[in-house]
Scaffold this motif. Structure first.
Motif, PDB file in Angstrom:
ATOM      1  N   VAL A  44      44.843 -19.055 -11.825  1.00 43.20           N
ATOM      2  CA  VAL A  44      45.616 -18.308 -12.810  1.00 43.20           C
ATOM      3  C   VAL A  44      45.597 -19.091 -14.112  1.00 43.20           C
ATOM      4  O   VAL A  44      45.776 -20.305 -14.124  1.00 43.20           O
ATOM      5  CB  VAL A  44      47.072 -18.104 -12.335  1.00 43.20           C
ATOM      6  N   GLU A  45      45.348 -18.373 -15.185  1.00 38.17           N
ATOM      7  CA  GLU A  45      45.319 -18.984 -16.502  1.00 38.17           C
ATOM      8  C   GLU A  45      46.333 -18.266 -17.382  1.00 38.17           C
ATOM      9  O   GLU A  45      46.510 -17.051 -17.276  1.00 38.17           O
ATOM     10  CB  GLU A  45      43.914 -18.842 -17.091  1.00 38.17           C
ATOM     11  N   TYR A  46      46.995 -19.016 -18.230  1.00 39.44           N
ATOM     12  CA  TYR A  46      47.957 -18.442 -19.171  1.00 39.44           C
ATOM     13  C   TYR A  46      47.351 -18.486 -20.558  1.00 39.44           C
ATOM     14  O   TYR A  46      46.751 -19.486 -20.960  1.00 39.44           O
ATOM     15  CB  TYR A  46      49.280 -19.209 -19.120  1.00 39.44           C
ATOM     16  N   ARG A  47      47.498 -17.365 -21.275  1.00 40.63           N
ATOM     17  CA  ARG A  47      46.938 -17.242 -22.616  1.00 40.63           C
ATOM     18  C   ARG A  47      47.998 -16.685 -23.543  1.00 40.63           C
ATOM     19  O   ARG A  47      48.819 -15.871 -23.129  1.00 40.63           O
ATOM     20  CB  ARG A  47      45.750 -16.274 -22.616  1.00 40.63           C
ATOM     21  N   ILE A  48      47.936 -17.091 -24.780  1.00 35.57           N
ATOM     22  CA  ILE A  48      48.827 -16.515 -25.773  1.00 35.57           C
ATOM     23  C   ILE A  48      48.386 -15.070 -25.987  1.00 35.57           C
ATOM     24  O   ILE A  48      47.200 -14.780 -26.057  1.00 35.57           O
ATOM     25  CB  ILE A  48      48.800 -17.330 -27.091  1.00 35.57           C
TER      26      ILE A  48
ATOM     27  N   GLU B  56      46.903 -23.371 -28.899  1.00 38.28           N
ATOM     28  CA  GLU B  56      45.701 -24.205 -29.008  1.00 38.28           C
ATOM     29  C   GLU B  56      44.550 -23.616 -28.201  1.00 38.28           C
ATOM     30  O   GLU B  56      43.438 -23.531 -28.671  1.00 38.28           O
ATOM     31  CB  GLU B  56      45.987 -25.622 -28.501  1.00 38.28           C
ATOM     32  N   ARG B  57      44.876 -23.233 -26.938  1.00 38.14           N
ATOM     33  CA  ARG B  57      43.851 -22.665 -26.045  1.00 38.14           C
ATOM     34  C   ARG B  57      44.511 -22.210 -24.752  1.00 38.14           C
ATOM     35  O   ARG B  57      45.604 -22.650 -24.420  1.00 38.14           O
ATOM     36  CB  ARG B  57      42.758 -23.681 -25.756  1.00 38.14           C
ATOM     37  N   PRO B  58      43.837 -21.332 -23.994  1.00 40.85           N
ATOM     38  CA  PRO B  58      44.366 -20.936 -22.674  1.00 40.85           C
ATOM     39  C   PRO B  58      44.436 -22.153 -21.746  1.00 40.85           C
ATOM     40  O   PRO B  58      43.628 -23.082 -21.878  1.00 40.85           O
ATOM     41  CB  PRO B  58      43.335 -19.928 -22.161  1.00 40.85           C
ATOM     42  N   ARG B  59      45.398 -22.130 -20.846  1.00 33.85           N
ATOM     43  CA  ARG B  59      45.564 -23.251 -19.922  1.00 33.85           C
ATOM     44  C   ARG B  59      46.043 -22.760 -18.563  1.00 33.85           C
ATOM     45  O   ARG B  59      46.749 -21.770 -18.461  1.00 33.85           O
ATOM     46  CB  ARG B  59      46.584 -24.257 -20.450  1.00 33.85           C
ATOM     47  N   ARG B  60      45.667 -23.501 -17.549  1.00 30.95           N
ATOM     48  CA  ARG B  60      46.210 -23.271 -16.214  1.00 30.95           C
ATOM     49  C   ARG B  60      47.565 -23.969 -16.129  1.00 30.95           C
ATOM     50  O   ARG B  60      47.900 -24.815 -16.949  1.00 30.95           O
ATOM     51  CB  ARG B  60      45.250 -23.802 -15.154  1.00 30.95           C
ATOM     52  N   PHE B  61      48.313 -23.614 -15.101  1.00 34.42           N
ATOM     53  CA  PHE B  61      49.664 -24.132 -14.930  1.00 34.42           C
ATOM     54  C   PHE B  61      49.691 -25.665 -14.973  1.00 34.42           C
ATOM     55  O   PHE B  61      50.472 -26.262 -15.717  1.00 34.42           O
ATOM     56  CB  PHE B  61      50.257 -23.623 -13.610  1.00 34.42           C
ATOM     57  N   ASN B  62      48.850 -26.293 -14.159  1.00 31.62           N
ATOM     58  CA  ASN B  62      48.869 -27.760 -14.097  1.00 31.62           C
ATOM     59  C   ASN B  62      48.408 -28.404 -15.404  1.00 31.62           C
ATOM     60  O   ASN B  62      48.843 -29.508 -15.731  1.00 31.62           O
ATOM     61  CB  ASN B  62      48.057 -28.265 -12.907  1.00 31.62           C
ATOM     62  N   GLU B  63      47.553 -27.721 -16.151  1.00 31.01           N
ATOM     63  CA  GLU B  63      47.168 -28.226 -17.473  1.00 31.01           C
ATOM     64  C   GLU B  63      48.380 -28.234 -18.400  1.00 31.01           C
ATOM     65  O   GLU B  63      48.565 -29.171 -19.179  1.00 31.01           O
ATOM     66  CB  GLU B  63      46.073 -27.367 -18.087  1.00 31.01           C
TER      67      GLU B  63
ATOM     68  N   THR C 245      57.274 -33.801 -19.720  1.00 28.81           N
ATOM     69  CA  THR C 245      58.715 -33.867 -19.478  1.00 28.81           C
ATOM     70  C   THR C 245      59.282 -32.602 -18.846  1.00 28.81           C
ATOM     71  O   THR C 245      60.438 -32.581 -18.440  1.00 28.81           O
ATOM     72  CB  THR C 245      59.468 -34.157 -20.787  1.00 28.81           C
ATOM     73  N   VAL C 246      58.487 -31.540 -18.751  1.00 21.96           N
ATOM     74  CA  VAL C 246      58.976 -30.281 -18.178  1.00 21.96           C
ATOM     75  C   VAL C 246      58.838 -30.317 -16.655  1.00 21.96           C
ATOM     76  O   VAL C 246      57.836 -30.803 -16.127  1.00 21.96           O
ATOM     77  CB  VAL C 246      58.238 -29.057 -18.776  1.00 21.96           C
ATOM     78  N   SER C 247      59.843 -29.810 -15.972  1.00 22.66           N
ATOM     79  CA  SER C 247      59.764 -29.725 -14.514  1.00 22.66           C
ATOM     80  C   SER C 247      58.962 -28.482 -14.133  1.00 22.66           C
ATOM     81  O   SER C 247      58.798 -27.555 -14.938  1.00 22.66           O
ATOM     82  CB  SER C 247      61.162 -29.635 -13.902  1.00 22.66           C
ATOM     83  N   GLN C 248      58.491 -28.461 -12.905  1.00 21.28           N
ATOM     84  CA  GLN C 248      57.741 -27.298 -12.427  1.00 21.28           C
ATOM     85  C   GLN C 248      58.604 -26.044 -12.498  1.00 21.28           C
ATOM     86  O   GLN C 248      58.146 -24.992 -12.927  1.00 21.28           O
ATOM     87  CB  GLN C 248      57.265 -27.539 -10.991  1.00 21.28           C
ATOM     88  N   LYS C 249      59.861 -26.171 -12.100  1.00 21.32           N
ATOM     89  CA  LYS C 249      60.786 -25.031 -12.106  1.00 21.32           C
ATOM     90  C   LYS C 249      61.014 -24.506 -13.535  1.00 21.32           C
ATOM     91  O   LYS C 249      60.977 -23.299 -13.771  1.00 21.32           O
ATOM     92  CB  LYS C 249      62.115 -25.451 -11.479  1.00 21.32           C
ATOM     93  N   SER C 250      61.231 -25.412 -14.480  1.00 18.56           N
ATOM     94  CA  SER C 250      61.458 -24.996 -15.868  1.00 18.56           C
ATOM     95  C   SER C 250      60.222 -24.375 -16.488  1.00 18.56           C
ATOM     96  O   SER C 250      60.310 -23.386 -17.226  1.00 18.56           O
ATOM     97  CB  SER C 250      61.910 -26.184 -16.714  1.00 18.56           C
ATOM     98  N   LEU C 251      59.056 -24.939 -16.187  1.00 19.28           N
ATOM     99  CA  LEU C 251      57.816 -24.378 -16.717  1.00 19.28           C
ATOM    100  C   LEU C 251      57.571 -22.983 -16.151  1.00 19.28           C
ATOM    101  O   LEU C 251      57.221 -22.058 -16.895  1.00 19.28           O
ATOM    102  CB  LEU C 251      56.634 -25.298 -16.410  1.00 19.28           C
TER     103      LEU C 251
END
Length: 126
Positions: A84-88, A39-46, A53-59
């Protein structure tokens, strides 16, 4: 290195490497992460908010696996504070149509799957 070979009847055999990659890319959390990042780039907390439902460790583990396999890019943004941003990635984008097809298949076939489950449970006392 194992390769996919064609068995009798023209069907491909899945090698250990293929199984490992598919396990890492199509697991429960990675599928959701890829779907959100398409959909779009996102930061970890986004991402955490988008997948509550995902835990911090699993994410964290899913993002690391996807990054290692080239599906996701981790981009450091030099703001204050640094973010830090994550992008496809370009490779990850090639999965979009496949993920959409799997989700469409699941949606269309869910009623039949539910009927099969109910029948199985009735026969096996589950």
């Amino acid at each position: 290195m194992d390769e996919t070979t064609t068995a009798e009847g023209g069907h491909s055999q899945i090698s250990r490497e293929h199984r490992e990659l598919l396990d890492q890319v199509l697991d429960k959390w990675s599928l959701l992460v890829l779907d959100k990042l398409c959909e779009r780039p996102r930061r970890f907390n986004e991402l955490r908010r988008a997948i509550p439902t995902v835990s911090q460790k699993s994410l964290t583990a899913s993002l690391r696996r996807l990054e290692r396999n080239g599906m996701v890019d981790r981009v450091v943004i030099t703001t204050r504070p640094v973010a830090v941003e994550y992008r496809i990635s370009a490779l990850g984008k090639t999965l979009q149509d496949l993920i959409d097809a799997l989700l469409t298949w699941a949606t269309v076939n869910m009623p039949e799957v539910e009927r099969a489950r109910e029948s199985f449970d009735a026969e096996h006392g589950g």
